[in-house]
Scaffold this motif. Structure first.
Motif, PDB file in Angstrom:
ATOM      1  N   LYS A  32      -0.321   2.453  -4.590  1.00  0.00           N
ATOM      2  CA  LYS A  32       0.844   2.768  -5.188  1.00  0.00           C
ATOM      3  C   LYS A  32       1.984   3.317  -4.232  1.00  0.00           C
ATOM      4  N   LYS A  33       1.614   4.062  -3.184  1.00  0.00           N
ATOM      5  CA  LYS A  33       2.406   4.533  -2.209  1.00  0.00           C
ATOM      6  C   LYS A  33       3.052   3.299  -1.229  1.00  0.00           C
ATOM      7  N   GLU A  79       3.173   0.279  -2.255  1.00  0.00           N
ATOM      8  CA  GLU A  79       4.097  -0.643  -3.089  1.00  0.00           C
ATOM      9  C   GLU A  79       5.478  -0.004  -3.291  1.00  0.00           C
ATOM     10  N   ASP A  80       5.504   1.144  -3.256  1.00  0.00           N
ATOM     11  CA  ASP A  80       6.772   2.060  -3.603  1.00  0.00           C
ATOM     12  C   ASP A  80       7.757   1.761  -2.384  1.00  0.00           C
TER      13      ASP A  80
END
Length: 294
Positions: free
Chosen positions: A38-39, A41-42
């Protein structure tokens, strides 16, 4: 009988405790991996969003006659050095052990079969020589055999170097150049960013200094060569390509296969050797032509 039943219950409890512990460890690994993904992707989403805004601004300026706006524009290329490092997430695999009271199994984090692992990339590189290189070599026009081999080796070396440079420098200049020259929409750019190998190929192909007929005839070779070279360098430890040997040096059969004759001294390199990394173990042999009668 009672003693046996009690012993069985104790074993079942121990098994249940171990299984619950393994499940708990697995959940923890999954949670950490999801957080990392997620990190990552952000970060990528943020960079793509900023690049899209910059390109939209540049397109507006190109259609503007206001010299003040153009002169006042400040490039932001320095902010976009490169995408975050490629993230590799290892998945857990259960390794069963012989059943006893003390050990029923363990979790070991291993990497699943990767089609882009160094051995697989080396295999693709060998197939490139067997297939696209052979086809390109057959369209040599009026050039001599050695000249064609030299040109194809040069394309291979330049493809590798271009991909390596592209992966380590600012690439937004190239993205913007391609986008503006083709009047591409932001959505098209985002799609290209997801396929960086194709973007590198297009940029490299436009800059390649070859005669028109020769360039078109070897286009399939160039495209596949750039794609594989991109896989070589788009990793934490780039695969190393060795493509030069001093003429007259000893022919090392551990590193090279003979081309059309055998001999003891190197005349010229036909196809590079690949190593896991610089000064690392050999992944696949290259091909070299020895001196005649040596």
């Amino acid at each position: 009988m009672t003693a046996i039943n009690e012993h069985g219950e104790d074993l079942h409890k121990e098994i249940d405790n171990i299984i619950q512990k393994l499940k708990s460890d697995l959940d923890e690994i999954d949670s950490k991996n999801l957080a990392l993904l997620k990190k990552q992707e952000d970060k990528i989403t943020s960079i793509i969003s900023e690049i899209t805004k910059v390109i939209a601004k540049l397109k507006m300026l190109m259609n503007s006659d206001d010299v003040r706006l153009i002169s006042a524009y400040k490039f932001r290329n320095a902010e976009f050095r490169r995408l975050p490092p490629k993230l590799t997430v290892s998945l857990p695999s259960f390794i069963p052990q012989n059943i006893n009271k003390k050990q029923l199994g363990s979790l070991s984090v291993i990497t699943r079969s990767d089609p882009y692992s160094p051995p697989k990339i080396a295999e693709q590189f060998s197939q490139l020589y067997d297939n696209e290189w052979t086809d390109a070599f057959s369209d040599k026009y009026s050039m001599t055999e050695e000249v064609v081999i030299t040109k194809l080796l040069q394309i291979t070396e330049e493809s590798y170097k271009y991909c390596k440079d592209f992966s380590s420098k600012r690439y937004t200049d190239i993205v913007a150049d391609l986008t503006l020259s083709k009047r591409a929409e932001p959505n098209d750019l985002l799609k290209s960013l997801q396929e960086m190998g194709a973007l590198v190929y297009e940029s490299f192909y436009r800059e390649l200094g070859l005669g028109h007929e020769w360039k078109k005839s070897v286009e399939p070779f160039i495209k596949e060569c750039v794609r594989i070279c991109w896989l070589m360098v788009d990793r934490d430890n780039p695969i190393y390509m060795k493509s030069s040997e001093k003429r007259g040096s000893e022919f090392d059969t551990d590193l090279y296969r003979y081309y059309t004759r055998s001999g003891q001294k190197v005349d010229y390199i036909v196809w590079p050797a690949l190593f896991l990394h610089e000064n690392g173990p050999l992944l696949c042999k290259g091909v070299a032509q020895p001196m005649a009668g040596k």
